[in-house]
Design a protein around this motif. Structure first.
Motif, PDB file in Angstrom:
ATOM      1  N   TRP A 160     -59.180  21.594  40.704  1.00 19.86           N
ATOM      2  CA  TRP A 160     -59.085  22.981  40.232  1.00 19.86           C
ATOM      3  C   TRP A 160     -58.217  23.069  38.988  1.00 19.86           C
ATOM      4  N   GLY A 161     -58.289  24.212  38.351  1.00 19.50           N
ATOM      5  CA  GLY A 161     -57.472  24.469  37.174  1.00 19.50           C
ATOM      6  C   GLY A 161     -57.336  25.967  36.968  1.00 19.50           C
ATOM      7  N   HIS A 162     -56.609  26.337  35.935  1.00 23.07           N
ATOM      8  CA  HIS A 162     -56.431  27.763  35.665  1.00 23.07           C
ATOM      9  C   HIS A 162     -56.164  28.004  34.188  1.00 23.07           C
ATOM     10  N   ARG A 163     -56.335  29.265  33.810  1.00 20.01           N
ATOM     11  CA  ARG A 163     -55.928  29.780  32.502  1.00 20.01           C
ATOM     12  C   ARG A 163     -55.237  31.104  32.762  1.00 20.01           C
ATOM     13  N   SER A 164     -54.091  31.304  32.132  1.00 17.67           N
ATOM     14  CA  SER A 164     -53.331  32.541  32.295  1.00 17.67           C
ATOM     15  C   SER A 164     -53.301  33.285  30.975  1.00 17.67           C
ATOM     16  N   PHE A 165     -53.630  34.563  31.019  1.00 18.94           N
ATOM     17  CA  PHE A 165     -53.665  35.427  29.841  1.00 18.94           C
ATOM     18  C   PHE A 165     -52.677  36.564  30.058  1.00 18.94           C
ATOM     19  N   TYR A 166     -51.777  36.782  29.104  1.00 18.23           N
ATOM     20  CA  TYR A 166     -50.771  37.841  29.226  1.00 18.23           C
ATOM     21  C   TYR A 166     -51.031  38.941  28.211  1.00 18.23           C
ATOM     22  N   ASP A 167     -50.852  40.179  28.657  1.00 20.86           N
ATOM     23  CA  ASP A 167     -50.967  41.352  27.803  1.00 20.86           C
ATOM     24  C   ASP A 167     -49.892  42.334  28.261  1.00 20.86           C
ATOM     25  N   GLY A 168     -48.736  42.282  27.606  1.00 21.39           N
ATOM     26  CA  GLY A 168     -47.631  43.139  28.012  1.00 21.39           C
ATOM     27  C   GLY A 168     -47.201  42.823  29.433  1.00 21.39           C
ATOM     28  N   ASN A 169     -47.275  43.828  30.304  1.00 20.14           N
ATOM     29  CA  ASN A 169     -46.888  43.645  31.702  1.00 20.14           C
ATOM     30  C   ASN A 169     -48.056  43.275  32.607  1.00 20.14           C
ATOM     31  N   CYS A 208     -51.033  40.366  33.612  1.00 20.89           N
ATOM     32  CA  CYS A 208     -51.429  38.960  33.523  1.00 20.89           C
ATOM     33  C   CYS A 208     -52.737  38.776  34.282  1.00 20.89           C
ATOM     34  N   VAL A 209     -53.671  38.082  33.658  1.00 20.29           N
ATOM     35  CA  VAL A 209     -54.897  37.675  34.332  1.00 20.29           C
ATOM     36  C   VAL A 209     -54.833  36.165  34.493  1.00 20.29           C
ATOM     37  N   VAL A 210     -54.924  35.704  35.727  1.00 20.17           N
ATOM     38  CA  VAL A 210     -54.947  34.281  36.027  1.00 20.17           C
ATOM     39  C   VAL A 210     -56.367  33.950  36.459  1.00 20.17           C
ATOM     40  N   ALA A 211     -57.062  33.160  35.654  1.00 18.90           N
ATOM     41  CA  ALA A 211     -58.443  32.770  35.953  1.00 18.90           C
ATOM     42  C   ALA A 211     -58.445  31.360  36.538  1.00 18.90           C
ATOM     43  N   LEU A 212     -58.869  31.269  37.783  1.00 17.62           N
ATOM     44  CA  LEU A 212     -58.937  29.974  38.463  1.00 17.62           C
ATOM     45  C   LEU A 212     -60.354  29.424  38.374  1.00 17.62           C
ATOM     46  N   HIS A 213     -60.470  28.094  38.479  1.00 17.97           N
ATOM     47  CA  HIS A 213     -61.787  27.480  38.613  1.00 17.97           C
ATOM     48  C   HIS A 213     -61.685  26.236  39.481  1.00 17.97           C
ATOM     49  N   VAL A 248     -50.706  41.533  38.259  1.00 14.67           N
ATOM     50  CA  VAL A 248     -51.389  40.243  38.158  1.00 14.67           C
ATOM     51  C   VAL A 248     -52.748  40.375  38.825  1.00 14.67           C
ATOM     52  N   VAL A 249     -53.778  40.025  38.071  1.00  9.47           N
ATOM     53  CA  VAL A 249     -55.134  40.008  38.595  1.00  9.47           C
ATOM     54  C   VAL A 249     -55.591  38.559  38.626  1.00  9.47           C
ATOM     55  N   LEU A 250     -56.052  38.114  39.774  1.00 10.09           N
ATOM     56  CA  LEU A 250     -56.525  36.753  39.964  1.00 10.09           C
ATOM     57  C   LEU A 250     -58.047  36.758  39.860  1.00 10.09           C
ATOM     58  N   ASP A 251     -58.564  36.180  38.791  1.00 10.22           N
ATOM     59  CA  ASP A 251     -60.006  36.111  38.544  1.00 10.22           C
ATOM     60  C   ASP A 251     -60.572  34.901  39.280  1.00 10.22           C
TER      61      ASP A 251
END
Length: 147
Positions: A44-53, A55-60, A85-88
């Motif tokens: 597995w892996g992830h990418r984290s994207f921040y926009d102010g307060n 965060c979107v964490v996209a897992l795969h 925090v939203v976990l995609d």
């Protein structure tokens, strides 16, 4: 994914997995900086994207009991730098009960701290598991998507 910036202090934060260090890429896009932190671990892996307060964490990939410590650290770190925090889960093929337990504990910790945590965009298989275990209504929130 939207064009998102860094964390509240201008930096991208990530708990480093003991298995593979994260990779940071900074790209210029329409005069704005886009900060993306990604990490690959076996399976597995992830990418984290921040926009102010936010965060979107996209897992795969596939996550199971061997990955919960790293997942817990990743989500705890995201919540320490963002109030939402939203976990995609759009690229996650499999989760087991230990991962579900980690998601529930993360949701409870976020709520206790006055923050928001939700899952979004679950694949059919993951959606089915979350629905069958009865946690989908708790972990997903209307109006919260990863995009």
């Amino acid at each position: 994914m939207p064009d998102l910036g860094g964390g509240p202090d201008g930096a991208v934060h990530q708990r480093r997995s003991s298995r593979c260090p994260p990779v940071l890429s900074i790209q210029r896009r329409s005069g704005q900086r886009r900060r993306v932190l990604s990490s690959e671990t076996p399976g597995w892996g992830h990418r984290s994207f921040y926009d102010g307060n936010r965060c979107v964490v996209a897992l795969h990939g596939e996550l199971d009991m061997a990955d919960v410590a790293d997942l817990h650290g990743l989500l705890a770190d995201a919540l320490s730098h963002a109030s939402s925090v939203v976990l995609d889960l759009s690229a996650v093929a499999f989760i087991d009960s230990t991962v579900i337990n980690t998601l529930i504990k993360t949701h409870q910790a976020a709520s206790a701290a006055g923050s928001h945590f939700a899952v979004a965009n679950a694949t059919r298989q993951v959606h089915r598991v979350l629905a069958m275990t009865g946690v989908l209504p708790t972990l997903s929130a209307a109006g919260h998507t990863a995009d």
